[in-house]
Design a protein around this motif. Structure first.
Motif, mmCIF file in Angstrom:
data_model
loop_
_atom_site.group_PDB
_atom_site.id
_atom_site.type_symbol
_atom_site.label_atom_id
_atom_site.label_comp_id
_atom_site.label_asym_id
_atom_site.label_seq_id
_atom_site.Cartn_x
_atom_site.Cartn_y
_atom_site.Cartn_z
ATOM 1 N N GLN A 152 -0.895 7.053 1.145
ATOM 2 C CA GLN A 152 -2.267 7.556 1.022
ATOM 3 C C GLN A 152 -3.286 6.439 1.283
ATOM 4 N N ASP A 153 -2.997 5.227 0.789
ATOM 5 C CA ASP A 153 -3.882 4.082 1.047
ATOM 6 C C ASP A 153 -3.917 3.763 2.539
ATOM 7 N N LEU A 195 0.818 -1.209 0.000
ATOM 8 C CA LEU A 195 0.000 0.000 0.000
ATOM 9 C C LEU A 195 0.854 1.262 0.000
#
Length: 108
Positions: free
Chosen positions: A81-82, A78
């Protein structure tokens, strides 16, 4: 169903006090350090992690992130931001359902 991001309950960041020597900061369990952090790096990372996720450690396809005082683990590659979006979602669910993630019981 497997979650993309989960709250880490075993690993964290610890400060090791050492008599007559500077203390050290590390990632791991209280009994076993996995990675030592430079104090300057850790000071910056700790401050930044209140605003954005900071990657602390990677090992065998997993990554550990610190965000808003909690450590999270993921194994899907990831982005920061994820991680932020999923961590905020987890926090909202925890706040709504409580620490054990069960919805409040209605009156019967």
């Amino acid at each position: 169903m497997t979650s993309l991001l989960r709250l880490e309950t075993r690993y964290g960041v610890w400060e090791e006090s050492r008599p007559f020597r500077p203390s050290r900061v590390y990632f791991g369990t209280e009994e076993k350090p996995y990675r030592y952090f430079d104090k300057t790096w850790w000071s910056d990372a700790r401050d930044r992690s209140e605003r954005e996720p900071v990657k602390l450690h990677t090992h065998e396809g997993q990554a550990w992130w610190r965000f808003k005082g909690d450590v999270y683990v993921e194994g899907s590659g990831l982005s920061a931001q994820d991680v932020e979006a999923l961590a905020l979602q987890l926090r909202a669910t925890k706040k709504k359902h409580g620490p054990d993630n069960t919805p409040p019981q209605g009156r019967h």
